[in-house]
Write an enzyme that holds these catalytic residues in place. Structure first.
Site, mmCIF file in Angstrom:
data_model
loop_
_atom_site.group_PDB
_atom_site.id
_atom_site.type_symbol
_atom_site.label_atom_id
_atom_site.label_comp_id
_atom_site.label_asym_id
_atom_site.label_seq_id
_atom_site.Cartn_x
_atom_site.Cartn_y
_atom_site.Cartn_z
ATOM 1 N N CYS A 247 0.826 -1.226 0.000
ATOM 2 C CA CYS A 247 0.000 0.000 0.000
ATOM 3 C C CYS A 247 0.849 1.261 0.000
ATOM 4 O O CYS A 247 0.365 2.333 -0.373
ATOM 5 C CB CYS A 247 -0.914 0.018 1.210
ATOM 6 S SG CYS A 247 -2.165 -1.269 1.172
ATOM 7 N N GLU A 379 -2.642 -3.018 -5.035
ATOM 8 C CA GLU A 379 -3.824 -3.871 -4.801
ATOM 9 C C GLU A 379 -5.028 -3.150 -5.361
ATOM 10 O O GLU A 379 -5.985 -2.867 -4.641
ATOM 11 C CB GLU A 379 -3.997 -4.061 -3.297
ATOM 12 C CG GLU A 379 -3.763 -5.437 -2.832
ATOM 13 C CD GLU A 379 -3.828 -5.579 -1.318
ATOM 14 O OE1 GLU A 379 -4.275 -4.650 -0.600
ATOM 15 O OE2 GLU A 379 -3.431 -6.646 -0.850
HETATM 16 O O1 AHR Z 1 1.407 -6.526 3.595
HETATM 17 C C1 AHR Z 1 0.671 -5.516 4.210
HETATM 18 C C2 AHR Z 1 -0.339 -4.906 3.260
HETATM 19 O O2 AHR Z 1 -1.282 -5.844 2.887
HETATM 20 C C3 AHR Z 1 0.210 -4.423 1.953
HETATM 21 O O3 AHR Z 1 0.724 -3.149 2.032
HETATM 22 C C4 AHR Z 1 -0.979 -4.434 1.054
HETATM 23 O O4 AHR Z 1 -0.636 -4.616 -0.291
HETATM 24 C C5 AHR Z 1 -1.837 -5.533 1.621
HETATM 25 O O5 AHR Z 1 -3.122 -5.121 1.810
#
Ligand code: AHR
Length: 661
Positions: A247, A379
């Site tokens: 994220c 994501e």
């Molecule tokens: O791994 C933690 C978080 O989980 C990551 O930043 C995201 O891509 C997923 O939701």
């Protein structure tokens, strides 16, 4: 009675005879029948700056807020003898000067000393600083001593009782900004010292970029990484390094997205940014979490190169995190975002005299990094992603047809977002689709067959983020326990059995600071002195270190895959370079299992080695108190008539290495 060699201390694995009463599972591996090539990228690592993974973690800088650039510019700094509401005649006081409109990289600290025997400036580090007896630490700062009022700056490691555990000094001889360095040697090992700075003289001195690194960093680099943590990564022999997340790529808002161009070039010109995990979880607020970008894109590429891993950068695609604001860049304004991707390819691969290749060259790497993959979006989901992805895909492929693009199927491995995203991406001829699964241990065991029936011939799969959650996703109570690790091992046999389709996999998140984490579970935990691999880490390591290069079928004698029936899971690969086959076996039941493995069509070299990962209780974990509770144990076994007979203990994962003649 068939016998194999017996090693009493390792009885957890091999009861050396086949019991007459127990039911034996018979498996066979056909060594001559290679089903698919295993990609070198099959097992890799996912790096995200979450849980103090970068600043306060693998990035070895020990000073927090070294440039006084945090939103609260004195955060991390203390002046125990100073008072904002007085003239501080018995000490002095520091003020932060903001010298420009860009508040992110122009601050410095002006210290006015009234009485040098009273004034003290302290940096608290990242939950303290860990020092090791006799180790050397490189201190540096920039100072401007306009009136030469200050004769000396003294630097000390100080423990919680006030005892000094190492010191050095600098003489700030220049009236204008100048960089000074000195070395401290720690006289004791201590996990939680602070850095105390005192002065000789009265008057004003300006300070900036106050920095402290262990001299022993990974490969001895000055702006370096923590040796112990990188060694754990290197031991995984990762096939790729995905960075910088997660994220964090997207940002809570578009303004807070990760912008790689602001993370390269001269260290002190990099623009600090708030870390989006700073206040994400009310239950784990870390208001002192920022990104200095001392570990920036150049350093990530360099790390990938050091690890022998393919670099896999993931870029934002004009969408802020959809779990947060979900802000969107209008399609008409997407050009600068697309240009960032094109420029990144030039930064990584372009000639040293190309505009962005020149930046790489100026940082000491004239040769290209040979980047082959790029991820667009983390994501992301919905039509907003697909329309943006299509624009990136077109632009990248037009200019760089050989670059492989990773696309996102969203945050969940099933459901509307997933169905829609994957079907639309396939229409766009997506090459590799990133799937994420954070779910219960049971889900992982049940999904060992997930890819068995996937349609072949189109996009390949990147299992880009996964981890079994002992409670539920984002619960602060999640543990890196043996049940989670064992269930991931069971699931991974399914990834491996489908290595014709699944070409990249990575556990997530990778790193977490014992006191500074936001998310659990994680692959590696560290504090300021130590780092350890979880049981999940050793599962990853056993798969990765025995990835082989050809996939072999392992099946029951009636031709079925071993994917959960009778709580057994198995996969098998061949390494044509070492002349070995590796059989991975997982027993998720609380009962011992007796196995007979028939190796067909190739003569074996008499002995085999088992690497066994097991623990009595599913709730067992590694910890700072017991770093190696769950680590692989090695045992020799022998083969007779091209067969292995063995007993596998309850709750056990093992890799059997079998030499071929
Ligand atoms: O791994 C933690 C978080 O989980 C990551 O930043 C995201 O891509 C997923 O939701």
């Amino acid at each position: 009675m068939t016998r194999i060699n017996c090693y009493p201390l390792l009885a957890i694995l091999l009861i050396c005879s086949i019991s007459a009463t127990g039911q034996k599972t018979k498996l066979e591996v056909d060594v001559t029948h290679s089903i698919a090539e295993i990609q070198p990228t099959m097992y890799g690592i996912f790096f995200e700056d979450i849980n103090f993974a970068a600043d306060g973690g693998v990035y070895a800088e020990m000073i927090k807020n070294r440039g006084f650039e945090f939103d609260n510019p004195k955060m991390g700094w203390q002046q125990p003898n100073s008072n904002s509401y007085g003239f501080n005649k018995k000490s002095g006081i520091a003020n932060i000067i903001k010298s420009g409109t860009d508040t992110s990289s122009n601050n410095f600290c002006r210290v006015s000393i009234e009485n040098d025997s009273g004034y003290v400036l302290i940096n608290e580090g990242f939950r303290g600083m860990g020092i090791k007896k006799n180790a050397k630490y490189r201190f540096s700062l920039m100072a401007k001593n306009s009136k030469l009022a200050i004769q000396k700056v003294r630097i000390h490691f100080v423990d919680e009782t006030g005892q000094v555990l190492g010191e050095c000094s600098i003489t700030p001889a220049a009236r204008d900004w100048e960089t000074y360095t000195a070395t401290l040697v720690a006289t004791e090992t201590n996990p939680k010292v602070v850095l105390k700075i005192t002065f000789e003289g009265t008057g004003v001195i300006d300070l900036d970029n106050i920095s402290l690194f262990p001299v022993n960093t990974w490969k001895g680099r000055e702006n370096g990484l923590r040796e112990d943590i990188v060694q754990l990564l290197a031991d995984l022999q990762p096939g790729f390094l995905r960075f910088p997340g997660g994220c964090i790529v997207e940002g809570r808002t578009l303004a807070q997205r990760y912008q790689w161009k602001k993370t390269v070039g001269p260290l002190w010109d990099r623009t600090l940014l708030i870390n989006r995990w700073n206040t994400e979880f009310g239950h784990r607020p870390t208001p002192d979490y920022f990104q200095s970008f001392g570990l920036g894109f150049f350093e990530y590429f360099q790390l990938a190169e050091d690890l022998g891993a393919e670099p896999l950068p993931i870029l934002g695609c004009g969408m802020a995190c959809q779990f947060n604001t979900g802000e969107l860049v209008p399609l008409a304004d997407l050009d600068p975002y697309v240009q960032d991707a094109l420029d990144l390819i030039e930064f990584a691969n372009g000639p040293a005299d190309s505009p962005w290749g020149q930046v790489r060259n100026s940082m000491g790497h004239p040769e290209p990094f040979n980047m082959k993959y790029i991820g667009i979006g983390n994501e992301q989901w919905g039509p907003e992603y697909i329309e943006r992805y299509a624009i990136f895909e077109k632009a990248i492929k037009e200019q760089y047809p050989d670059i492989v693009i990773i696309s996102s199927s969203g945050p969940f491995p099933e459901g509307d977002f997933f169905e829609y995203g994957t079907s639309e991406l396939k229409k766009l001829d997506a090459e590799i689709i990133d799937e994420h699964y954070y779910n219960t241990p049971e889900w992982f065991r049940d999904n060992a067959t997930r890819y068995d029936d996937y349609v072949r011939g189109g996009a390949k799969i990147f299992a880009g983020e996964y981890a079994a959650q002992s409670v539920r996703t984002t619960s602060p109570e999640n543990k890196n326990n043996w049940e989670c690790a064992l269930s991931e091992a069971a699931f991974m046999t399914g990834l491996e059995r489908n290595a014709d389709l699944v070409v990249m996999t990575s556990y997530a998140p990778l790193l977490a600071h014992q006191e500074g984490w936001q998310w659990t579970p994680n692959l590696i935990w560290f504090n300021n002195l130590e780092a350890y691999g979880t049981a999940n880490y050793y599962v990853q390591k056993l798969f990765s270190n025995h990835r082989g290069n050809e996939l072999l079928a392992i099946s029951t004698f009636d031709g079925k895959v071993v994917a959960g029936e009778n709580n057994l899971f198995a996969s098998s690969v061949k390494d044509t370079h070492s002349g070995e086959i590796f059989v991975k076996l997982v027993n998720t039941s609380d009962k011992k299992k007796q196995l007979e493995i028939d190796i067909k069509n190739q003569k074996l070299a008499g002995t085999a080695t088992a690497l066994i990962l097991s623990s009595d209780q599913l709730t067992d974990e590694n910890s700072f108190e017991n770093l190696k509770k769950i680590i692989p144990q090695e045992s020799e076994l022998s083969t007779i008539n091209n067969q292995l007979s063995l007993e596998i203990d309850p709750f056990t994962f093992m890799v059997i290495k079998i030499g071929l003649e």
